[in-house]
Design a protein around this motif. Structure first.
Motif, PDB file in Angstrom:
ATOM      1  N   TYR A 166       0.691  -7.427  -2.646  1.00 51.05           N
ATOM      2  CA  TYR A 166       1.218  -7.008  -1.471  1.00 51.05           C
ATOM      3  C   TYR A 166       0.413  -6.170  -0.833  1.00 51.05           C
ATOM      4  O   TYR A 166      -0.093  -6.452   0.441  1.00 51.05           O
ATOM      5  CB  TYR A 166       2.612  -6.878  -1.637  1.00 51.05           C
ATOM      6  CG  TYR A 166       3.246  -6.374  -0.193  1.00 51.05           C
ATOM      7  CD1 TYR A 166       3.841  -7.529   0.255  1.00 51.05           C
ATOM      8  CD2 TYR A 166       3.508  -5.349   0.141  1.00 51.05           C
ATOM      9  CE1 TYR A 166       4.323  -7.342   1.697  1.00 51.05           C
ATOM     10  CE2 TYR A 166       4.206  -4.950   1.275  1.00 51.05           C
ATOM     11  CZ  TYR A 166       4.695  -6.162   1.799  1.00 51.05           C
ATOM     12  OH  TYR A 166       5.253  -5.847   3.321  1.00 51.05           O
ATOM     13  N   ASP A 167       0.234  -5.039  -1.243  1.00 50.35           N
ATOM     14  CA  ASP A 167      -0.502  -3.953  -0.855  1.00 50.35           C
ATOM     15  C   ASP A 167      -2.021  -4.525  -0.126  1.00 50.35           C
ATOM     16  O   ASP A 167      -2.600  -4.229   0.866  1.00 50.35           O
ATOM     17  CB  ASP A 167      -0.902  -2.678  -1.424  1.00 50.35           C
ATOM     18  CG  ASP A 167       0.564  -2.113  -1.778  1.00 50.35           C
ATOM     19  OD1 ASP A 167       1.451  -1.974  -1.148  1.00 50.35           O
ATOM     20  OD2 ASP A 167       0.406  -1.113  -2.719  1.00 50.35           O
ATOM     21  N   ALA A 168      -2.741  -5.419  -1.151  1.00 49.68           N
ATOM     22  CA  ALA A 168      -3.991  -5.909  -0.677  1.00 49.68           C
ATOM     23  C   ALA A 168      -3.768  -6.804   0.318  1.00 49.68           C
ATOM     24  O   ALA A 168      -4.755  -6.838   1.170  1.00 49.68           O
ATOM     25  CB  ALA A 168      -4.415  -6.596  -1.985  1.00 49.68           C
ATOM     26  N   CYS A 169      -2.819  -7.694   0.517  1.00 46.71           N
ATOM     27  CA  CYS A 169      -2.324  -8.381   1.624  1.00 46.71           C
ATOM     28  C   CYS A 169      -2.402  -7.792   2.973  1.00 46.71           C
ATOM     29  O   CYS A 169      -2.847  -8.083   3.856  1.00 46.71           O
ATOM     30  CB  CYS A 169      -1.000  -9.143   1.422  1.00 46.71           C
ATOM     31  SG  CYS A 169      -1.263 -10.834   0.650  1.00 46.71           S
ATOM     32  N   ILE A 170      -1.697  -6.548   2.981  1.00 42.92           N
ATOM     33  CA  ILE A 170      -1.500  -5.627   4.260  1.00 42.92           C
ATOM     34  C   ILE A 170      -2.813  -5.118   4.481  1.00 42.92           C
ATOM     35  O   ILE A 170      -3.083  -4.885   5.786  1.00 42.92           O
ATOM     36  CB  ILE A 170      -0.241  -4.704   3.904  1.00 42.92           C
ATOM     37  CG1 ILE A 170       0.811  -5.169   3.270  1.00 42.92           C
ATOM     38  CG2 ILE A 170      -0.235  -3.860   5.179  1.00 42.92           C
ATOM     39  CD1 ILE A 170       1.271  -6.598   3.852  1.00 42.92           C
ATOM     40  N   GLN A 171      -3.721  -4.684   3.641  1.00 40.48           N
ATOM     41  CA  GLN A 171      -5.024  -3.983   3.759  1.00 40.48           C
ATOM     42  C   GLN A 171      -5.918  -5.000   4.295  1.00 40.48           C
ATOM     43  O   GLN A 171      -7.306  -4.506   4.558  1.00 40.48           O
ATOM     44  CB  GLN A 171      -5.164  -3.504   2.526  1.00 40.48           C
ATOM     45  CG  GLN A 171      -4.350  -2.362   2.293  1.00 40.48           C
ATOM     46  CD  GLN A 171      -4.489  -1.608   0.892  1.00 40.48           C
ATOM     47  OE1 GLN A 171      -5.445  -2.267   0.171  1.00 40.48           O
ATOM     48  NE2 GLN A 171      -3.600  -0.790   0.342  1.00 40.48           N
ATOM     49  N   GLY A 172      -5.761  -6.217   4.236  1.00 41.06           N
ATOM     50  CA  GLY A 172      -6.857  -7.102   4.873  1.00 41.06           C
ATOM     51  C   GLY A 172      -7.012  -8.458   4.076  1.00 41.06           C
ATOM     52  O   GLY A 172      -7.869  -9.398   4.612  1.00 41.06           O
ATOM     53  N   LEU A 173      -6.508  -8.723   3.010  1.00 42.33           N
ATOM     54  CA  LEU A 173      -6.748  -9.834   2.074  1.00 42.33           C
ATOM     55  C   LEU A 173      -5.728 -10.832   1.977  1.00 42.33           C
ATOM     56  O   LEU A 173      -5.802 -11.885   1.018  1.00 42.33           O
ATOM     57  CB  LEU A 173      -6.949  -9.372   0.502  1.00 42.33           C
ATOM     58  CG  LEU A 173      -8.027  -8.378   0.160  1.00 42.33           C
ATOM     59  CD1 LEU A 173      -8.213  -8.201  -1.219  1.00 42.33           C
ATOM     60  CD2 LEU A 173      -9.473  -9.060   0.548  1.00 42.33           C
ATOM     61  N   ALA A 174      -4.623 -10.823   3.061  1.00 42.59           N
ATOM     62  CA  ALA A 174      -3.812 -12.037   3.142  1.00 42.59           C
ATOM     63  C   ALA A 174      -4.636 -13.633   3.149  1.00 42.59           C
ATOM     64  O   ALA A 174      -5.594 -13.272   4.156  1.00 42.59           O
ATOM     65  CB  ALA A 174      -2.889 -11.903   4.416  1.00 42.59           C
ATOM     66  N   SER A 175      -3.971 -14.246   2.659  1.00 43.31           N
ATOM     67  CA  SER A 175      -5.208 -15.479   2.575  1.00 43.31           C
ATOM     68  C   SER A 175      -4.969 -16.187   3.940  1.00 43.31           C
ATOM     69  O   SER A 175      -4.011 -16.281   4.783  1.00 43.31           O
ATOM     70  CB  SER A 175      -4.267 -16.656   1.545  1.00 43.31           C
ATOM     71  OG  SER A 175      -4.841 -17.765   1.797  1.00 43.31           O
ATOM     72  N   ALA A 176      -6.233 -16.852   4.531  1.00 46.05           N
ATOM     73  CA  ALA A 176      -6.440 -16.993   5.775  1.00 46.05           C
ATOM     74  C   ALA A 176      -7.764 -18.037   5.927  1.00 46.05           C
ATOM     75  O   ALA A 176      -8.684 -17.316   5.268  1.00 46.05           O
ATOM     76  CB  ALA A 176      -6.655 -16.201   6.883  1.00 46.05           C
ATOM     77  N   GLY A 177      -7.631 -19.329   6.267  1.00 43.92           N
ATOM     78  CA  GLY A 177      -8.680 -20.058   6.311  1.00 43.92           C
ATOM     79  C   GLY A 177      -9.448 -20.299   4.993  1.00 43.92           C
ATOM     80  O   GLY A 177      -8.402 -20.719   4.016  1.00 43.92           O
ATOM     81  N   ASP A 178     -10.585 -20.122   4.788  1.00 40.88           N
ATOM     82  CA  ASP A 178     -10.977 -20.396   3.355  1.00 40.88           C
ATOM     83  C   ASP A 178     -11.211 -19.249   2.622  1.00 40.88           C
ATOM     84  O   ASP A 178     -11.738 -19.312   1.259  1.00 40.88           O
ATOM     85  CB  ASP A 178     -12.436 -21.162   3.326  1.00 40.88           C
ATOM     86  CG  ASP A 178     -12.568 -22.566   4.101  1.00 40.88           C
ATOM     87  OD1 ASP A 178     -11.670 -23.091   3.940  1.00 40.88           O
ATOM     88  OD2 ASP A 178     -13.536 -22.959   5.036  1.00 40.88           O
ATOM     89  N   ALA A 179     -10.572 -18.143   2.977  1.00 41.18           N
ATOM     90  CA  ALA A 179     -10.475 -16.809   2.125  1.00 41.18           C
ATOM     91  C   ALA A 179      -9.929 -16.989   1.195  1.00 41.18           C
ATOM     92  O   ALA A 179      -8.815 -17.402   0.915  1.00 41.18           O
ATOM     93  CB  ALA A 179     -10.331 -15.620   3.131  1.00 41.18           C
TER      94      ALA A 179
END
Length: 399
Positions: free
Chosen positions: A386-399
């Protein structure tokens, strides 16, 4: 390549690093981009290097270990340094592609009289470069954000591996406890069979349960070793090295209870690597001859990816809340199992239950303790994700 306590050193010498830094400065590179090089000795304090170079792998030092020793990150950093686009804006990259196309056209004219097939191939490559130049919206910042995203994702993976190692240890303890319980049960059924109080089928069933439990111990032992190897290799140790694994991080239930999903979602959108790239690509369409089509494309991409980030954060939050509930339930179950074991101890002293019944109560208590710790580790993992999502790693596009 030097080896430091099983980790490969990526330090390439003061003179070489200093020369590379001077080259980057001459190119006008931002200070933050100097991280694209393997860190020189002066980049960290002696105390920081000592922590990274010892044989102890702790939770807090994982980002530093990944930055300095992870093979993929080292290779990516080298690729970034070699990428000529790392100093260019979108228009400069377009112009470089057009120049490359012009070069291929010249090569086609030079060889046309000798090999028309080769000349045709050169002309095709020239057309490809011109089309790519028309559609290009990439610039130096987008390239850098992509490398930073990969490094952040690798740090998250390493932390998940760290937790999976401790989960494997608890699964190993649980498997051994289950095997011991199955062994006692098998012995009890055998004793009952010997005095005519159990059937042969019951004996065979108990033996099968024991065999399965003992096989689970072997699987759990293998799981511990596999988890440790994956963790230490990701953090830069050689496969056959033996890193010492530090303690689990603390669990802050107060921080989990205080989560503001709406606020965190907006922070995640602001920090997301893919969305930052989307926004920059949309800005970079303004200089393209194909402006109208590209702008429509990247406006839609930005909208879609933003929606995906929101959904990704919500999913991570739901997983975190589910893990929290599971941990709370496991805590209650452990408390009840301890009460049952305490009651069994008193009843044994009064002669009201058999030693086998008492052993079963103790076994159930031990299993509940292991289950509680397993669920606590799962909660730590959900919080890290969850913390990683908030810090910039939330899934988007092909990421």
């Amino acid at each position: 390549m030097l080896m430091l306590n099983g980790k490969r050193s990526v330090y390439k010498g003061f003179a070489a690093i200093l020369a590379a830094c001077m080259t980057l400065e001459a190119l006008g590179m931002a200070p933050g981009m100097l991280r694209s090089l393997a860190s020189p000795e002066f980049a960290r304090t002696a105390e920081e290097w000592a922590v990274l170079r010892d044989d102890l792998l702790t939770w807090d030092e994982i980002p530093g270990l990944i930055n300095e020793y992870n093979a993929t990150i080292i290779d990516n950093r080298d690729d970034f340094v070699k990428d000529e686009r790392r100093t260019m804006d979108a228009q400069e990259i377009r112009e470089a592609m057009i120049k490359q196309a012009d070069d291929y056209d010249i090569m086609a004219m030079d060889i046309a009289g000798t090999s028309e097939a080769q000349a045709s191939q050169y002309r095709s490559q020239a057309n490809t470069y011109r089309q790519q130049a028309e559609d290009n919206v990439t610039d130096r910042d987008i390239l850098l954000w992509n490398y930073e995203r990969i490094e952040a994702a690798t740090v998250l993976n390493a932390r998940i591996y760290f937790l999976e190692y401790y989960n494997a240890l608890e699964q190993q303890k649980k498997a051994k406890a289950s095997a011991q319980a199955a062994r006692l049960s098998y012995q009890s059924v055998q004793n009952q069979f010997n005095v005519g109080m159990a059937t042969q089928m019951q004996v065979l069933t108990a033996k099968e349960a024991l065999d399965n439990a003992e096989a689970a111990v072997i699987t759990a032992d293998t799981g511990v070793q596999s988890a440790k190897k994956l963790l230490q290799v990701t953090c830069g140790w050689a496969y056959d090295a033996e890193a010492k694994i530090g303690e689990l991080p603390g669990l802050d239930m107060t921080a989990i209870d205080a989560i503001d999903l709406a606020s965190d979602t907006e922070t995640a959108i602001k920090n997301n690597y893919t969305l930052k790239s989307d926004e920059r690509m949309l800005q970079n369409t303004s200089q393209s001859n194909n402006f109208v089509d590209l702008r429509e494309k990247y406006e839609k991409q930005l909208r879609d990816d933003t929606d995906q980030v929101r959904a990704s954060v919500r999913s991570a939050y739901d997983s975190l809340m589910n893990a929290k509930t599971a941990y709370q339930n496991a805590t209650v179950a452990r408390s009840l199992a301890e009460d049952t074991a305490a009651t069994a101890e008193r009843n044994l002293s009064l002669g009201q239950i058999s030693s086998f019944e008492y052993s079963s109560a103790l076994s159930s208590r031990d299993l509940a303790v292991y289950d509680e710790e397993i669920s606590r580790i799962a909660l730590l993992s959900a919080k890290a994700s969850y913390d990683a999502c908030i810090q910039g790693l939330a899934s988007a596009g092909d990421a």
